[in-house]
Structure formats: C-alpha cells, structure tokens
Write a protein that holds these residues in place. Structure first.
Motif, mmCIF file in Angstrom:
data_model
loop_
_atom_site.group_PDB
_atom_site.id
_atom_site.type_symbol
_atom_site.label_atom_id
_atom_site.label_comp_id
_atom_site.label_asym_id
_atom_site.label_seq_id
_atom_site.Cartn_x
_atom_site.Cartn_y
_atom_site.Cartn_z
ATOM 1 N N GLN A 218 0.790 -1.174 0.013
ATOM 2 C CA GLN A 218 0.021 0.138 0.057
ATOM 3 C C GLN A 218 0.823 1.132 -0.066
ATOM 4 O OE1 GLN A 218 -2.352 -0.973 3.473
ATOM 5 N NE2 GLN A 218 -4.312 -1.134 2.434
ATOM 6 N N VAL A 219 2.068 1.266 0.618
ATOM 7 C CA VAL A 219 2.697 2.268 0.921
ATOM 8 C C VAL A 219 3.453 2.750 -0.429
ATOM 9 C CG1 VAL A 219 5.000 3.098 2.032
ATOM 10 C CG2 VAL A 219 3.294 2.091 3.350
ATOM 11 N N LEU A 220 4.089 1.448 -1.024
ATOM 12 C CA LEU A 220 4.559 1.584 -2.469
ATOM 13 C C LEU A 220 3.361 2.057 -3.525
ATOM 14 C CD1 LEU A 220 7.053 0.652 -4.211
ATOM 15 C CD2 LEU A 220 5.585 -1.208 -5.038
ATOM 16 N N ARG A 221 2.425 1.811 -3.312
ATOM 17 C CA ARG A 221 1.454 2.081 -4.625
ATOM 18 C C ARG A 221 0.793 3.741 -4.310
ATOM 19 N NH1 ARG A 221 -4.073 -1.156 -4.846
ATOM 20 N NH2 ARG A 221 -4.316 0.534 -3.588
ATOM 21 N N ASN A 222 0.428 3.986 -3.113
ATOM 22 C CA ASN A 222 -0.226 5.056 -2.479
ATOM 23 C C ASN A 222 0.767 6.318 -2.427
ATOM 24 O OD1 ASN A 222 -2.919 4.305 -2.471
ATOM 25 N ND2 ASN A 222 -2.242 3.024 -1.103
ATOM 26 N N VAL A 223 1.950 5.995 -2.137
ATOM 27 C CA VAL A 223 2.855 7.163 -1.573
ATOM 28 C C VAL A 223 4.133 7.120 -2.471
ATOM 29 C CG1 VAL A 223 4.285 8.177 -0.065
ATOM 30 C CG2 VAL A 223 2.043 7.195 0.535
ATOM 31 N N ILE A 224 4.714 5.941 -2.650
ATOM 32 C CA ILE A 224 6.207 6.241 -3.373
ATOM 33 C C ILE A 224 5.980 6.160 -4.935
ATOM 34 C CG2 ILE A 224 8.311 4.671 -3.855
ATOM 35 C CD1 ILE A 224 8.031 3.335 -1.050
ATOM 36 N N VAL A 225 5.108 5.577 -5.475
ATOM 37 C CA VAL A 225 4.771 5.409 -6.986
ATOM 38 C C VAL A 225 4.260 6.717 -7.355
ATOM 39 C CG1 VAL A 225 3.311 4.414 -8.757
ATOM 40 C CG2 VAL A 225 4.841 3.066 -7.564
ATOM 41 N N PRO A 226 3.165 7.454 -6.652
ATOM 42 C CA PRO A 226 2.848 8.546 -7.069
ATOM 43 C C PRO A 226 4.135 9.769 -7.061
ATOM 44 C CG PRO A 226 1.318 7.597 -5.565
ATOM 45 C CD PRO A 226 2.404 6.752 -5.599
ATOM 46 N N LEU A 227 4.666 9.579 -6.064
ATOM 47 C CA LEU A 227 5.834 10.805 -5.710
ATOM 48 C C LEU A 227 6.745 10.659 -6.868
ATOM 49 C CD1 LEU A 227 5.619 11.328 -1.987
ATOM 50 C CD2 LEU A 227 4.902 12.768 -3.761
ATOM 51 N N ALA A 228 7.086 9.170 -7.038
ATOM 52 C CA ALA A 228 8.226 9.048 -8.391
ATOM 53 C C ALA A 228 7.673 9.299 -9.634
ATOM 54 C CB ALA A 228 8.802 7.606 -8.024
ATOM 55 N N LYS A 229 6.222 9.565 -9.860
ATOM 56 C CA LYS A 229 6.079 9.611 -11.066
ATOM 57 C C LYS A 229 6.706 10.302 -12.341
ATOM 58 C CE LYS A 229 1.403 10.223 -13.346
ATOM 59 N NZ LYS A 229 0.273 11.057 -13.273
ATOM 60 N N PRO A 230 7.215 11.494 -11.899
ATOM 61 C CA PRO A 230 7.907 12.052 -12.928
ATOM 62 C C PRO A 230 9.113 11.420 -13.611
ATOM 63 C CG PRO A 230 7.525 13.659 -11.124
ATOM 64 C CD PRO A 230 7.148 12.284 -10.645
ATOM 65 N N GLY A 231 9.711 10.587 -12.507
ATOM 66 C CA GLY A 231 10.779 9.985 -12.959
ATOM 67 C C GLY A 231 10.450 8.713 -13.929
ATOM 68 N N ILE A 232 9.257 7.978 -13.334
ATOM 69 C CA ILE A 232 8.442 6.893 -13.934
ATOM 70 C C ILE A 232 8.203 7.481 -15.597
ATOM 71 C CG2 ILE A 232 6.780 5.207 -14.254
ATOM 72 C CD1 ILE A 232 6.523 5.403 -11.101
ATOM 73 N N VAL A 233 7.608 8.448 -15.719
ATOM 74 C CA VAL A 233 7.220 9.141 -16.847
ATOM 75 C C VAL A 233 8.266 9.117 -17.972
ATOM 76 C CG1 VAL A 233 6.235 10.681 -18.366
ATOM 77 C CG2 VAL A 233 5.336 9.971 -16.298
ATOM 78 N N ALA A 234 9.340 9.987 -17.324
ATOM 79 C CA ALA A 234 10.585 10.181 -17.912
ATOM 80 C C ALA A 234 11.576 8.941 -18.451
ATOM 81 C CB ALA A 234 11.672 11.141 -17.178
ATOM 82 N N GLY A 235 11.537 7.807 -17.668
ATOM 83 C CA GLY A 235 12.126 6.700 -17.670
ATOM 84 C C GLY A 235 11.414 5.956 -18.911
ATOM 85 N N CYS A 236 10.184 5.981 -18.827
ATOM 86 C CA CYS A 236 9.452 5.288 -19.974
ATOM 87 C C CYS A 236 9.414 5.930 -21.208
ATOM 88 C CB CYS A 236 7.781 5.250 -19.497
ATOM 89 S SG CYS A 236 7.662 4.069 -18.142
ATOM 90 N N ILE A 237 9.417 7.097 -21.218
ATOM 91 C CA ILE A 237 9.881 7.870 -22.608
ATOM 92 C C ILE A 237 11.312 7.509 -23.256
ATOM 93 C CG2 ILE A 237 9.876 9.994 -23.644
ATOM 94 C CD1 ILE A 237 7.700 10.940 -21.888
ATOM 95 N N LEU A 238 12.168 7.713 -22.086
ATOM 96 C CA LEU A 238 13.372 7.572 -22.649
ATOM 97 C C LEU A 238 13.685 5.883 -22.925
ATOM 98 C CD1 LEU A 238 15.659 9.641 -20.133
ATOM 99 C CD2 LEU A 238 15.021 9.991 -22.424
ATOM 100 N N VAL A 239 12.820 5.267 -22.604
ATOM 101 C CA VAL A 239 13.343 3.472 -22.986
ATOM 102 C C VAL A 239 12.291 3.239 -24.314
ATOM 103 C CG1 VAL A 239 12.774 1.134 -22.353
ATOM 104 C CG2 VAL A 239 13.798 2.920 -20.781
ATOM 105 N N PHE A 240 11.216 3.920 -24.348
ATOM 106 C CA PHE A 240 9.939 3.558 -25.195
ATOM 107 C C PHE A 240 10.605 4.137 -26.603
ATOM 108 C CE2 PHE A 240 6.254 4.344 -27.828
ATOM 109 C CZ PHE A 240 5.866 3.190 -28.136
ATOM 110 N N ILE A 241 11.026 5.365 -26.714
ATOM 111 C CA ILE A 241 11.313 5.947 -28.007
ATOM 112 C C ILE A 241 12.599 5.301 -28.636
ATOM 113 C CG2 ILE A 241 11.883 8.254 -29.261
ATOM 114 C CD1 ILE A 241 9.842 9.558 -27.382
#
Lengths: 308, 339
Positions: A218-241
C-alpha cells in the motif's frame, strides 16, 4: 538634451541591443537548423520523390511512398489492395518496445530504489555501476549478449548444468531475444531518471504512511509510486522511443528475421533501394511518437489542473 | 554508545505525558521505539498489557504527528486525513464521515480540498494532527509538533492540543525540549538526559520538588548553592554553606546522603528581609533586572556564588542600588537538597 534626440538615442540603443541579442543567439539557431530542421526537411522532401533505380531519388513528385505503406499495387492491373505487412511491423515494434519499457520499469524501479536508499556516499558507486555499460560500444555489448543467450551460451550451460533443462532453450533469433536485448540496452535510461525522482523522495512520508497503517504494498502504491511519477514517465519515454526505433538489437539478436521499424527503414535505404519509402516510414514513426507524447502531455496537464 | 539506557516508564490511559529534555537526550528515539520505527536492542514495549515490541508501525494502534508534519504532497487535505482509514480498508462512507468530523475538530473544514502546499504552517499542523487522530489510535505520539510555529501560534496550539486531548480521551505522548510547553500542557512529565529518565512527575512536582540538579536547572530558573550537610531529622536537614551560613532544607524522600550537597532555591521562593527580619543569607546587590511585573535581584553571596531573588512590590526602607547589602529569607521547605 531635447526630447527628440533622447528618443533617437533610445532607438539607437534598442537597435544595438537587438543586434547583440541576435548575434549571441546565432550559434544556437545554427545548431538547431543544422542538426534538426535540415535533416528533417530533407527526409520530408525525399519522402515525396520517386525512387532512383540504383538508390537515391529522382526529382519527380510522388506520394507513392505513403500509399505503399498501406496498399500494395497489383503488378498486372495496377489496382490497389490493402497490405498490412508494414502496419504489422509497426505494431510488432510498438509491442516489443512497450514490453521492453515495462520490463525495464519492473527491473529499474527496485534498482533505483535500492540506490536511492543507500547512504549518500555509496550512491555514486552504484550509479557508476549502472552507467558502466555505456563505456563500451553498443554493438560489442549486443554481441556479448548474443554469446550469453545462444544455444551453447552461458545461460543454457548453467541451466543444463543445474539440471533444470536437458535441451538448450532456443532464445537467440526470437522475439524473446530482442526483448531481453532491448531491456538490457535501455535499462540505464530507466534507472537514472527513476533514481533522480526517488532520491528527492522525502522518506519521512514513507514513514508516515507506515505509521498510518499502510503495509508495504500500500505504501508503495499510494505514496512512493505517485511521488516518483515524474521519474517513471521520463524513464518510460527514454526507453520506449529509442526502443521503438532500435536497429542493432533486432538485427543481431532477432537475426534480422524478425523486423522492427528500424530494420525495415534501413532495408529501404539498402537492398530495397527505395529511399522515398524509407523516408516516409521514418516520418510516420516520428509522427506516431509525437502524437503519443502530445496525448500524454495533455492528460498530464489535465491532471495537474484537477489537482491545482 | 546507548541512545537509551534503563528507561522504565508507565504511561497511564488518557494521560497527556511529556518527554522533556535537551536535544540528543534520547526522547525522539524513545518515541520512535513506541511508534515502531526502531527496534530496541533489549526491553519491551507494552500497550494495554500486550507486548508490541516486534510489531511493525502499521500494526500498532499508535499514530504519530511528525515534527516535519510529513503531509502527503500529492493529496488534498481531506485525502491526507482519510489516509489511515483508507489503508485500514474502511468503507468509503465511514471514511467521509470521519474525515469531516476531523476537519471540524481542527477547524479546517473550508480547506478540505486544498493541496497541502497551499497551507500555512499552523494549518499544516492541524492537518497532521487530524490525520493522526482520524483512525482513533490508542496512543498519539507528538514529536515536537509546535517547534516550527511562531510564538503566538504556538501558545494557541498548546491550549488547543490540551483541550483536544481531553475531548478525544486519547493518550498523548508529547516530546519537547521547551520546558514551559511541558509545564503548561502535561499531566505528567518525564525529564530525560543522555538516554536516561531522571524524574517523572506532575509539572508541579517537577518544578517544586526537582530531585536532580539537572532537572532543577533545566526547568525554570533556579539558584543552586553548594554546602555541607549537617544534622538531619525527618525530611529536614541543616546545610552549612561555604561561608559558614547555615540554612534548613528539605531532603528527598528516603534520602540518606552526606557530605557535599547542592541546595536549590527558586528565585520566587526567596524574599527580601525587611524591617530587621533575620535573613537566611546575605549578599551584595550586583544587578537589578526589571521585568514589569517583577524584578530579578542578582546577589553575590559571601561564598562567591550568585543568588537571584524574584521580587515584586514595594521595598520600604531598602535601597535597591548596586552595592547595597541585602538579606534574603528562604523558608525551610522552599530550599531543597538535590540528589
């Protein structure tokens, strides 16, 4: 000084300032023109020309390249029939790139979290380890991966040695091989932005979430992941493209049998001698990426407004 | 190096209990052990008779108000307050109802949909409080929650916290280094120094009857005189100061010390000797500091020690100018021998 001469002096100063500004901006403008606008312009122009017999183009307008992407011309009567060959290569590539992005995220997130929670003086060491592969040429790394996953390679020797399998797994020259290769190649592009996000994470918030009855998940899903979202998005774009346009990995690990967009485009400029079609395919790829990013940016903007 | 050593306290139900001590005394470590963020190397934490030492924080009916508030920046005020109940899997209807009750309790109803970074320090404080109270914990831990607020707001919050505690009936364990805060809010105070608890008692006990020199010194202003202990009877003993002055002082319960001792006297417990009254001690006035409601007279005693008297009102027949000889009366039960 009279009012008129004051105005004149002001105008002179303004003009001089404008000129200085233009002069200082010149290197940036030249660079952008040379590395971005010019090649892109050439690609656009080429995509609307007629292929030359021995490669290159003849200066004759034609939209055939774009038609060819979707339709096949019957060689006898010249009628057009829908052809999904190229579409399916695009879809396969998108699928592989998405899969690799997801795989890199699943591997990269725990890695980045591990580094971000290390004492500050140890983090640089781990970041160094992550970026170490960049010190070697991609081609050589891909060959190394080829040696590891081939039938007589390290993975199979170990698995057979342990007795888990009695015949070697045929990984090489399959989608799996391309998938593994893409994850391997682009993992650092996932880890670094994730680390940048997680490193800024206030771990007191994680403590607070535990204190308020959140279990690990729950902590991962509700706090850590939402707060790390900018990094997740940037990482996904940098890998996907780059994953979408990958060339070396599918060429070597996929054996050139399983085409991705990058290989297909390369073939148009090589053995197929169809530069306009290669240009058109490259532009279609770019358009898809831009559209995807625009959709994302709009969704993110809407979300930010909803929060604000 | 031990952060905590031989700490044994009983905190009662519905009590406002304060851990008071200078920074680095182990009070925050103790709080973190109660919250479950840290495991003690030895010893147990009992809650209502149940051993919770090994339970992780999310399985303890204990919530914390963090010094930094630690509000979730990606959630609204209402979402922050409802977080604990959501994690517990409470039905949405119950969460909404509880959240609005909490918002009312801390007077933050108009702010429910704000993001936490749009709030002032005092408002963030209230949200942190409401968030920790929402799941109705058995114990609420407060880690210097008022430290970041300005003086006026802090005074208001002290009163609010106290009444909130009475209203909710939840046991509060409050950590602070501010002795005044501890005295105004607490039912009982534990004074800590370097990992040990020196004295536990009501604010009045701690202030009036400190048993340690450190406690006496840390809380309020106090004069400490050293002397030689003489004849004792019951809880009284004669102490002879270095210049030969003798005075009577109270000894701690069951105390059997001898030799050199420290005697503590609060500035307001001593008064000026007027009209030929027999003075307990005498000294030269060095300094007079005027506060409005009272003045502090700084005397230099014959022993070379400084002695401060808090004085208010008129001084017939006395000239309070620096250099004047001044006598002070110390009632016997106002001077205390420290352990």
């Amino acid at each position: 000084m009279s009012e008129e001469s004051l105005l004149h002096a002001r105008a002179v100063t303004a003009r001089r300032e404008r000129r200085t500004r233009q002069f200082l901006l010149a290197p940036a403008i030249v660079t952008i023109l040379a590395i971005s606008v010019l090649p892109l312009g050439i690609t656009v122009i080429y995509s609307f020309l007629t292929p030359g017999t021995y490669g290159g183009v003849t200066w004759e307008f034609s939209a055939d390249a774009y038609v060819q992407f979707l339709f096949e011309e019957d060689i006898f009567d010249g009628t057009l029939a829908f052809n999904d060959a190229y579409i399916s290569i695009f879809l396969r590539s998108i699928g592989l790139a998405l899969g690799a992005t997801l795989g890199a995220l699943l591997l990269g997130f725990p890695t980045a979290y591990f580094i971000a929670t290390k004492p500050r003086d140890q983090r640089n060491f781990w970041l160094f380890v992550i970026t170490l592969p960049f010190w070697t040429n991609l081609l050589i790394r891909t060959y190394a991966m080829l040696l590891i996953i081939r039938d007589e390679g390290f993975v199979n020797i170990v698995l057979m040695g342990v007795g888990l399998i009695d015949r070697p797994l045929s990984i090489l020259y399959t989608d799996t091989a391309v998938f593994i290769g893409l994850i391997y190649t682009y993992l650092p592009f996932m880890v670094l932005p994730l680390y940048a996000s997680l490193e800024k994470l206030d771990f007191r918030l994680v403590e607070a979430a535990y204190d308020l009855y959140g279990n690990r998940w729950q902590v991962l899903r509700n706090v850590i992941v939402p707060l790390a979202k900018p990094g997740i998005v940037a990482g996904c774009i940098l890998v996907f493209i780059p994953g979408l346009g990958a060339y070396i990995t599918p060429e070597l690990l996929g054996g050139g049998k399983k085409l991705m967009i990058g290989n297909m485009i390369a073939i148009q400029f090589g053995s197929s001698r169809n530069w306009p079609f290669g240009s058109a395919a490259a532009l279609i790829l770019m358009a898809l990426v831009v559209i995807a990013l625009l959709i994302y940016a709009r969704a993110a903007g809407r979300e930010a407004r909803a929060h604000g | 190096m031990r952060a905590l050593d031989d700490v044994d306290i009983d905190i009662r139900e519905n009590e406002f209990f304060t851990l008071l001590g200078p920074s680095g005394c182990g009070k925050t470590t103790l709080l973190r052990i109660i919250a479950g963020f840290e495991l003690p190397t030895s010893g147990t934490v009992l809650l209502g008779g149940k051993d919770i030492t090994a339970l992780p924080p999310n399985e303890r009916p204990v919530n914390t108000v963090f010094q930094s508030y630690a509000l979730f920046p990606h959630m609204t005020v209402a979402q922050n307050i409802g977080f604990g109940l959501r994690m517990l899997g409470e039905p949405a209807g119950k969460i909404d109802e509880r959240v609005s009750r909490m918002l009312r309790l801390v007077q933050m109803e108009p702010m429910a949909d704000r993001r936490t970074d749009q709030l002032s320090g005092g408002q963030q404080q209230r949200v942190a409080l409401a968030r920790a109270l929402a799941p109705a914990p058995k114990v609420l831990l407060l880690d210097e929650p008022l430290a970041a607020l300005d003086l006026k707001l802090r005074k208001n919050m002290q009163i609010e916290l106290k009444s909130l505690q009475a209203e909710t009936g939840i046991t509060f364990i409050f950590v602070t280094h501010d002795q005044e805060e501890a005295l105004t809010m607490s039912d009982r105070i534990a004074v800590m120094r370097s990992g040990q608890i020196l004295q536990v008692g009501s604010p009045r006990e701690i202030y009036d009857a400190p048993t340690h020199r450190f406690v006496a010194d840390f809380i309020g202003e106090i004069n400490i005189l050293s002397g030689q202990i003489g004849a004792a009877s019951g809880d009284r003993a004669k102490v002879t100061l270095k210049d030969g002055t003798a005075l009577e002082a109270r000894t701690p319960e069951g105390w059997t010390g001898s030799g050199e001792v420290a005697v503590a006297v609060r500035p307001e417990a001593a008064r000026l000797a007027v009209g030929g009254e027999a003075a307990t001690i005498e000294g030269t006035l060095e300094n007079l500091v005027y506060f409005g409601a009272a003045s502090h007279l700084h005397l230099r005693l014959g022993t070379g020690e400084e002695f401060v008297i808090r004085h208010s009102g008129a001084t017939p027949g006395l000239s309070l100018t620096p250099g004047a000889r001044i006598g002070a009366v110390i009632p016997p039960d106002q001077a205390r021998v420290l352990e």
